[in-house]
Motif scaffolding. Structure first.
Motif, short mmCIF file in Angstrom:
data_model
loop_
_atom_site.label_atom_id
_atom_site.label_comp_id
_atom_site.label_asym_id
_atom_site.label_seq_id
_atom_site.Cartn_x
_atom_site.Cartn_y
_atom_site.Cartn_z
N TRP A 110 1.15 -1.31 -0.21
CA TRP A 110 0.13 0.35 0.28
C TRP A 110 1.29 1.22 0.12
CZ3 TRP A 110 -4.22 2.74 -0.97
CH2 TRP A 110 -4.13 3.92 -0.06
N TRP A 111 2.03 1.60 0.86
CA TRP A 111 2.72 2.66 1.34
C TRP A 111 3.32 2.76 0.00
CZ3 TRP A 111 1.90 6.58 3.77
CH2 TRP A 111 1.15 6.70 4.92
N ILE A 112 4.12 1.73 -0.41
CA ILE A 112 4.79 1.66 -2.25
C ILE A 112 3.79 2.30 -3.23
CG2 ILE A 112 5.88 0.40 -3.84
CD1 ILE A 112 7.55 -1.83 -1.04
N SER A 113 2.41 1.45 -3.27
CA SER A 113 1.78 2.30 -4.33
C SER A 113 1.22 3.60 -4.24
CB SER A 113 0.48 1.49 -4.33
OG SER A 113 -0.05 1.37 -2.97
N LEU A 114 1.23 3.95 -3.26
CA LEU A 114 0.77 5.55 -2.78
C LEU A 114 2.16 6.37 -2.69
CD1 LEU A 114 -1.87 7.42 -1.71
CD2 LEU A 114 -0.88 6.96 0.44
N TYR A 115 3.09 5.57 -2.97
CA TYR A 115 4.43 6.72 -3.07
C TYR A 115 4.22 6.82 -4.62
CZ TYR A 115 9.37 8.20 -3.88
OH TYR A 115 10.03 8.30 -4.18
N GLU A 116 4.32 5.93 -5.16
CA GLU A 116 4.32 5.44 -6.77
C GLU A 116 3.57 6.50 -7.27
OE1 GLU A 116 6.77 4.33 -9.14
OE2 GLU A 116 7.82 4.45 -7.56
N PHE A 117 1.95 6.79 -6.62
CA PHE A 117 1.09 7.38 -7.18
C PHE A 117 1.49 9.10 -7.30
CE2 PHE A 117 -3.23 8.64 -6.51
CZ PHE A 117 -3.98 9.08 -7.28
N ALA A 118 1.86 9.18 -5.40
CA ALA A 118 2.03 11.19 -5.34
C ALA A 118 3.54 11.16 -6.98
CB ALA A 118 2.64 10.79 -4.32
N ARG A 119 4.21 10.23 -6.97
CA ARG A 119 5.25 10.76 -7.77
C ARG A 119 4.97 11.06 -9.39
NH1 ARG A 119 8.13 8.44 -11.81
NH2 ARG A 119 7.45 6.54 -11.01
N ILE A 120 3.91 10.12 -9.49
CA ILE A 120 3.45 9.94 -10.86
C ILE A 120 2.82 11.46 -11.03
CG2 ILE A 120 1.98 9.42 -12.04
CD1 ILE A 120 2.66 6.03 -11.42
N LEU A 121 1.94 12.10 -10.21
CA LEU A 121 1.16 12.55 -10.38
C LEU A 121 2.09 14.13 -9.84
CD1 LEU A 121 -1.83 11.80 -7.66
CD2 LEU A 121 -1.81 12.33 -11.06
N ARG A 122 3.41 14.33 -9.43
CA ARG A 122 3.84 14.69 -9.25
C ARG A 122 4.40 15.45 -10.62
NH1 ARG A 122 4.26 20.21 -6.75
NH2 ARG A 122 6.78 21.10 -6.62
N SER A 123 4.38 14.48 -11.28
CA SER A 123 5.58 14.77 -12.31
C SER A 123 4.55 15.67 -13.58
CB SER A 123 6.50 13.58 -13.25
OG SER A 123 6.59 13.09 -14.03
N GLU A 124 3.45 14.77 -13.22
CA GLU A 124 2.15 15.17 -14.83
C GLU A 124 1.80 16.26 -13.98
OE1 GLU A 124 0.75 13.32 -17.79
OE2 GLU A 124 2.90 12.24 -17.02
N LEU A 125 1.24 16.82 -13.02
CA LEU A 125 0.54 18.46 -12.29
C LEU A 125 1.50 18.93 -11.77
CD1 LEU A 125 -2.05 16.42 -10.90
CD2 LEU A 125 -2.04 17.19 -13.08
#
Length: 105
Positions: free
Chosen positions: A11-26
């Motif tokens: 869960w934490w790894i997926s949340l971290y990756e989600f945040a990383r992708i969104l920071r890059s995109e948005l």
């Protein structure tokens, strides 16, 4: 205040990756991500709040693509709700931050 990230937790790894992708995109449009501690729902069957400056089609598409990618890659499922900065600011300025924290965690 401390932040604990369990790197053995899917869960934490997926949340971290989600945040990383969104920071890059948005970029600066992304203000905050609030995730539940264990991937369980926190508000309206979602386990992740994405707080942005404003919601538009690009934001919706970016968040949806990121969530789908993460959900395909990990066992944990990101179910998100996008919230605008103004709504969060209004909610917190009404003195409801304690209630939000209790609802979220």
């Amino acid at each position: 205040m401390a932040l604990l990230i369990n790197l053995r937790s899917d869960w934490w790894i997926s949340l971290y990756e989600f945040a990383r992708i969104l920071r890059s995109e948005l970029g600066d449009s992304l203000l905050m991500i609030i995730g539940s501690q264990d991937g369980e729902p926190i508000i309206n069957d979602t386990n992740t709040l994405v707080i942005v400056r404003s919601i538009n089609d690009n934001v919706k598409l970016s968040v949806a693509k990121a969530a789908l990618g993460i959900n395909d890659k990990f066992k944990s499922v990101i179910s998100y709700m996008i919230v605008e900065e103004g709504i969060m600011t209004s909610y917190l300025s009404l003195g409801k931050s304690d209630k939000l924290i209790k609802e979220v965690f």
